[in-house]
Design an enzyme around this catalytic site. Structure first.
Site, PDB file in Angstrom:
ATOM      1  N   PHE A  53       0.965  -1.204   0.180  1.00  0.00           N
ATOM      2  CA  PHE A  53       0.034  -0.163  -0.222  1.00  0.00           C
ATOM      3  C   PHE A  53       0.751   1.457  -0.255  1.00  0.00           C
ATOM      4  CE2 PHE A  53      -2.205  -3.282   2.098  1.00  0.00           C
ATOM      5  CZ  PHE A  53      -3.093  -3.957   1.062  1.00  0.00           C
ATOM      6  N   ASN A  85      -7.557   0.406  -4.019  1.00  0.00           N
ATOM      7  CA  ASN A  85      -7.553   1.400  -4.572  1.00  0.00           C
ATOM      8  C   ASN A  85      -8.418   1.877  -4.830  1.00  0.00           C
ATOM      9  OD1 ASN A  85      -4.599   1.569  -4.098  1.00  0.00           O
ATOM     10  ND2 ASN A  85      -4.048   0.636  -6.409  1.00  0.00           N
ATOM     11  N   CYS A  90      -0.977   3.275 -10.232  1.00  0.00           N
ATOM     12  CA  CYS A  90      -1.464   2.060  -9.867  1.00  0.00           C
ATOM     13  C   CYS A  90      -2.862   2.491 -10.066  1.00  0.00           C
ATOM     14  CB  CYS A  90      -1.559   2.423  -8.818  1.00  0.00           C
ATOM     15  SG  CYS A  90       0.388   2.279  -8.140  1.00  0.00           S
TER      16      CYS A  90
END
Ligand code: UGA
Length: 474
Positions: free
Chosen positions: A152, A211, A263
């Site tokens: 993360f 995410n 991401c």
């Protein structure tokens, strides 16, 4: 413990350097020999705060090594981390797992008994099962485990996020793997309360859901910011008013030109594809993606509107090109579609980024002119646009900058500058989700025929503190 890390991207390098910092023996593997030879010479191929020092420390203590051949690195490893890229597959939008499978195939014959193979790369649910089958096929007799341990880490804050995480997620199917990974993370100084132990599939999904949710928060606040512009409200106060509710939280409610990076867009797309595959449609995620894509290009229309309806023949200075500050990463950066749209509309672009001018050249339209400073970019500009929130832009001497420009217009796509200060220095200031008053004041010369817009009571400016609000009211 002996650890091998496959992949020297920002996840692999940061994890390896931090494990070495915690006293583990770590060998980093990459098939890119040029990169490995760079790292062996003490150079770091990415810009990441604190990483260079940690790598130097690991090398000094002989706990961190770099090699290009995987076999030797994994043959005595207790844990092998897979930290290779899982980009969007161009043909269908799914996560492309080819680098993961290639890495697993290359190391499988060399694994020793009892090794735990751990995915740190972001991989779709069920990938750990597939890796297990793959290794079992290659080495039917080997005793091994596969675990999931998503990362993360934010680019630019990755070392700090690794050493002081909100949580560490470990997905395992056996007590043996759980115990090993818990021991490893305790060596980094992570307390038990910050570690979530779960099964592999849940662990894999946690990464995408986290995410996806953060991207949704940003997508939502960006649309609310657009509404603020129409209804004469201030997004800063709206976001703060929402975020002070602890159920919502203030973080990731900063409006901007749309999220980018390696991401959020990729993982949001992969989550949508995973939903399709399993007949559990991710409609909200689909909408967030569509809204974000449209937003990036729409920023060019906003700039054109502020420049009197068109950028044709106008000189626009873009400040900041990376997808966010404190990184040299240009992947899915807003600057790319924005620059293209401005060029398509006939604008003349000057660009300056503190670290990424070189990387940007390969991605932005060829006619963009790159500058070595803010002052050079702003020379004769009709507007300066803050695209990325680099701290140095907050420290600009705007009074001096104004002298260089053709017209003193600042368009702050990150709501990052001090509005009042910039206005005091003689600029017309535009932000995201600002009140219409802001637009009205600046658009006056172009909008003479329109009826005046309703303006705020000028005493009620967005206040940063209660004291300031009271002072403004008195
Ligand atoms: C993101 C996640 O934050 C990490 O937890 C995760 O590990 C990482 O992806 C990953 O999957 O590897 P990162 O891509 O480095 O990290 O960037 P963020 O700082 O999260 O920002 C992503 C994008 O959202 C940027 O374009 C940023 O400018 C934008 N953003 C972020 C906003 O527009 N508003 C916000 O309030 C926050």
């Amino acid at each position: 413990m002996r650890i091998a890390v496959l992949g020297t991207g920002y996840v692999g390098l940061v994890s390896a350097a931090c494990f070495a910092h915690a006293g583990q023996h770590v060998t980093c593997v990459d098939i890119d020999e040029a990169k490995i030879s760079l790292l062996r010479r003490g150079k770091v191929p990415i810009y990441e705060q604190g990483l260079q020092d940690l790598i130097a420390e690991g090398r000094r203590h002989r706990r961190l090594h770099f090699v290009s051949h995987a076999a030797a690195a994994v043959s005595n490893a207790d844990i092998v981390f897979i930290a290779v890229g899982t980009p969007t597959r161009a043909s269908d939008g799914h996560a492309d797992l080819s680098q993961v499978y290639t890495a697993v195939e290359s190391v499988a014959p060399s694994l020793k008994a009892g090794t735990i193979v751990v995915t740190k790369s972001t991989v779709p649910v069920g990938t750990a099962d597939l890796i297990e089958h793959l290794i079992r096929n290659i080495c039917p007799e080997l005793e091994f485990e596969v675990a999931s341990n998503p990362e993360f880490l934010r680019a630019g804050r990755a070392v700090d996020d690794f050493l002081r995480p909100d949580r560490v997620v470990i997905g395992v199917e056996s007590g043996f793997a759980a115990a090993r990974l818990l021991t490893l993370y305790r060596s980094v100084g992570i307390e038990n309360e910050r570690i979530l132990l779960t099964d592999r599939r849940s662990s894999e999904l946690i990464k995408y859901a986290a995410n996806g949710f953060l991207a949704t928060k940003i997508g939502f606040i960006n649309e609310v910011a657009d509404l603020c512009e129409k209804v004469d409200a201030r997004i800063g106060d709206v976001a703060r008013g929402m975020g002070l509710d602890q159920r919502i939280g203030i973080r990731y409610l900063q409006p901007g030109p749309g999220f980018g990076g390696s991401c959020f867009p990729k993982d949001a797309r992969a989550l949508v594809k995973m939903g399709e595959d399993h007949e559990a449609p991710m409609r909200i995620m689909e909408t967030v993606l569509a809204s974000n894509d449209a937003r990036k290009r729409s920023m060019a229309r906003k700039i054109a509107a502020i420049c009197g309806g068109t950028v044709r023949g106008k000189t626009i200075a873009l400040l900041g090109l990376t997808f966010k500050a404190d990184t040299d990463d240009m992947r899915e950066a807003v600057s790319i579609p924005l620059a293209q749209a401005l060029i398509d509309a006939g604008g003349i672009l000057m660009a300056y980024d503190p670290v990424a001018n070189g990387r940007a050249k390969a991605l932005l339209p060829q006619c963009v002119r790159y500058c070595n400073s803010v002052a050079e970019a702003a020379e004769d500009a009709d507007a300066v646009v803050v695209v990325t929130e680099w701290q140095q832009f907050a420290e600009i001497d705007f009074r001096t900058l104004r002298q260089r420009m053709r017209s003193p217009v600042i368009i702050d796509l990150r709501n990052f500058l001090n509005e009042k200060q910039v206005q005091r220095d003689g600029f017309k200031y535009f932000s995201i989700g600002g009140p219409r008053r802001q637009a009205f004041e600046t658009m006056q010369p172009q909008t003479k025929s329109e009826k005046p817009l309703r303006t705020h009571d000028s005493k009620w400016v967005a206040a940063d503190s209660l004291e300031e609000q009271i002072a403004a009211a008195e």
